[in-house]
Design an enzyme around this catalytic site. Sequence first.
Site, mmCIF file in Angstrom:
data_model
loop_
_atom_site.group_PDB
_atom_site.id
_atom_site.type_symbol
_atom_site.label_atom_id
_atom_site.label_comp_id
_atom_site.label_asym_id
_atom_site.label_seq_id
_atom_site.Cartn_x
_atom_site.Cartn_y
_atom_site.Cartn_z
ATOM 1 N N ASP A 183 72.534 104.609 22.117
ATOM 2 C CA ASP A 183 72.427 103.563 23.141
ATOM 3 C C ASP A 183 73.125 102.264 22.726
ATOM 4 O O ASP A 183 72.480 101.227 22.545
ATOM 5 C CB ASP A 183 70.933 103.309 23.429
ATOM 6 C CG ASP A 183 70.715 102.698 24.794
ATOM 7 O OD1 ASP A 183 71.699 102.464 25.511
ATOM 8 O OD2 ASP A 183 69.543 102.445 25.139
ATOM 9 N N LYS A 192 75.717 111.339 29.603
ATOM 10 C CA LYS A 192 75.042 110.125 30.053
ATOM 11 C C LYS A 192 75.700 109.631 31.328
ATOM 12 O O LYS A 192 76.893 109.352 31.353
ATOM 13 C CB LYS A 192 75.100 109.051 28.954
ATOM 14 C CG LYS A 192 74.277 107.808 29.261
ATOM 15 C CD LYS A 192 74.081 106.953 28.013
ATOM 16 C CE LYS A 192 73.306 105.680 28.317
ATOM 17 N NZ LYS A 192 73.017 104.893 27.104
ATOM 18 N N ASP A 235 70.233 96.073 20.779
ATOM 19 C CA ASP A 235 69.035 96.629 21.436
ATOM 20 C C ASP A 235 68.403 97.642 20.482
ATOM 21 O O ASP A 235 67.954 98.720 20.890
ATOM 22 C CB ASP A 235 69.397 97.287 22.767
ATOM 23 C CG ASP A 235 68.156 97.629 23.598
ATOM 24 O OD1 ASP A 235 67.079 97.048 23.343
ATOM 25 O OD2 ASP A 235 68.254 98.481 24.492
HETATM 26 P P1 ATP Z 1 67.257 103.802 29.818
HETATM 27 O O1 ATP Z 1 66.912 102.707 28.846
HETATM 28 O O2 ATP Z 1 67.581 103.259 31.132
HETATM 29 O O3 ATP Z 1 66.254 104.912 29.781
HETATM 30 P P2 ATP Z 1 69.241 104.177 28.049
HETATM 31 O O4 ATP Z 1 70.400 103.359 28.356
HETATM 32 O O5 ATP Z 1 68.216 103.618 27.127
HETATM 33 O O6 ATP Z 1 68.568 104.530 29.355
HETATM 34 P P3 ATP Z 1 69.806 106.057 25.973
HETATM 35 O O7 ATP Z 1 68.860 105.290 25.142
HETATM 36 O O8 ATP Z 1 71.209 106.104 25.517
HETATM 37 O O9 ATP Z 1 69.787 105.575 27.480
HETATM 38 O O10 ATP Z 1 69.279 107.541 26.130
HETATM 39 C C1 ATP Z 1 68.018 107.781 26.704
HETATM 40 C C2 ATP Z 1 67.346 108.939 25.982
HETATM 41 O O11 ATP Z 1 68.132 110.119 26.104
HETATM 42 C C3 ATP Z 1 67.174 108.719 24.504
HETATM 43 O O12 ATP Z 1 65.961 108.088 24.193
HETATM 44 C C4 ATP Z 1 67.214 110.116 23.935
HETATM 45 O O13 ATP Z 1 65.925 110.693 23.999
HETATM 46 C C5 ATP Z 1 68.122 110.850 24.907
HETATM 47 N N1 ATP Z 1 69.496 110.930 24.372
HETATM 48 C C6 ATP Z 1 70.480 110.013 24.513
HETATM 49 N N2 ATP Z 1 71.610 110.412 23.915
HETATM 50 C C7 ATP Z 1 71.359 111.620 23.369
HETATM 51 C C8 ATP Z 1 72.140 112.569 22.611
HETATM 52 N N3 ATP Z 1 73.419 112.338 22.293
HETATM 53 N N4 ATP Z 1 71.540 113.704 22.217
HETATM 54 C C9 ATP Z 1 70.254 113.946 22.534
HETATM 55 N N5 ATP Z 1 69.473 113.114 23.233
HETATM 56 C C10 ATP Z 1 70.007 111.954 23.659
HETATM 57 MN MN MN Z 2 67.679 103.581 25.204
#
Ligand code: ATP
Ligand code: MN
Length: 266
Positions: free
Chosen positions: A220, A82, A203
Amino acid sequence: KHAAKIRLDDVKEDQARDKDKADRATSEQVLDQRTRMILLQMINRGVMSEIHGAISTGKEANVYGAVAYPDLNGAAVQRAVKVYKTAILIFKDRERYITGEHRFKAGAEKGNNRKMVKLWAEKEFRNLRRIHGAGIACPEPIQLKLHVLVMEFLGDRRGYAYPRLRDATIEAEGGEELWKRLYTQLLGIMRRMYQVCRLVHADLSEYNILYNKQQLYIIDVSQSVEHDHPRSLEFLRMDIKNTGDFFRRQGVDTLSDRTIFDFIIA
Ligand code: ATP
Ligand code: MN
């Protein structure tokens, strides 16, 4: 006794190849030089061997798939990387999570984007560690460097990430009965997160929960707050409402938000 010799040319070649791998991750979304250096360094140190394309490109962060190393059977072990975006204004919006968060007191100067993003990534890393340590299904945090977080990949061996609960095919798998069980599972997770981790997600929704084989995974958690944060209970009510609304839309006969609130904090 001869120490194994490493030819400088080999190193250079390796680095060129590694650089290529790091470049691949930047091909879809332009990453800045510092981010590329961090990714390259991680590749050089064996945290991962190859970075693939973006799994998700959001406004706050991009998530990339990566290969760490082949396991004993030669199958690839996957990672998720990330990368928090540094040049953004959305951190204004995050003010309410930070104010009152005692872990943020040191060094959280407003207006210094880079520092803020680094703190944000640190917070997610620590929250993940706490949640994972409490036995709640979530990505295991693996490495953190500035605004780049490497964690366990939640997905299959081919590199496909598990779907978000929103996109999961629950109907086909078990329908009404399964929805009900997942709802109960989530209430347990929320309570454990509050009681054991002393955290409120803040969230939580069908977008920040991944699903595979009747198991929910919490993701997240950069904005998650301590239970004694001045607005933690407000955030908890919001989490309860958002998740409750979602399960109600799936036809689950949910408990009242009030009842769930009492169950979680009691
Ligand atoms: P944004 O809201 O700006 O898109 P975010 O902060 O919400 O980014 P995350 O929700 O942590 O970011 O991750 C975004 C997406 O990436 C998730 O919905 C998921 O599909 C994928 N993802 C995140 N972490 C993982 C993980 N450890 N393994 C697989 N997929 C992941
Ligand atoms: Mn997210």
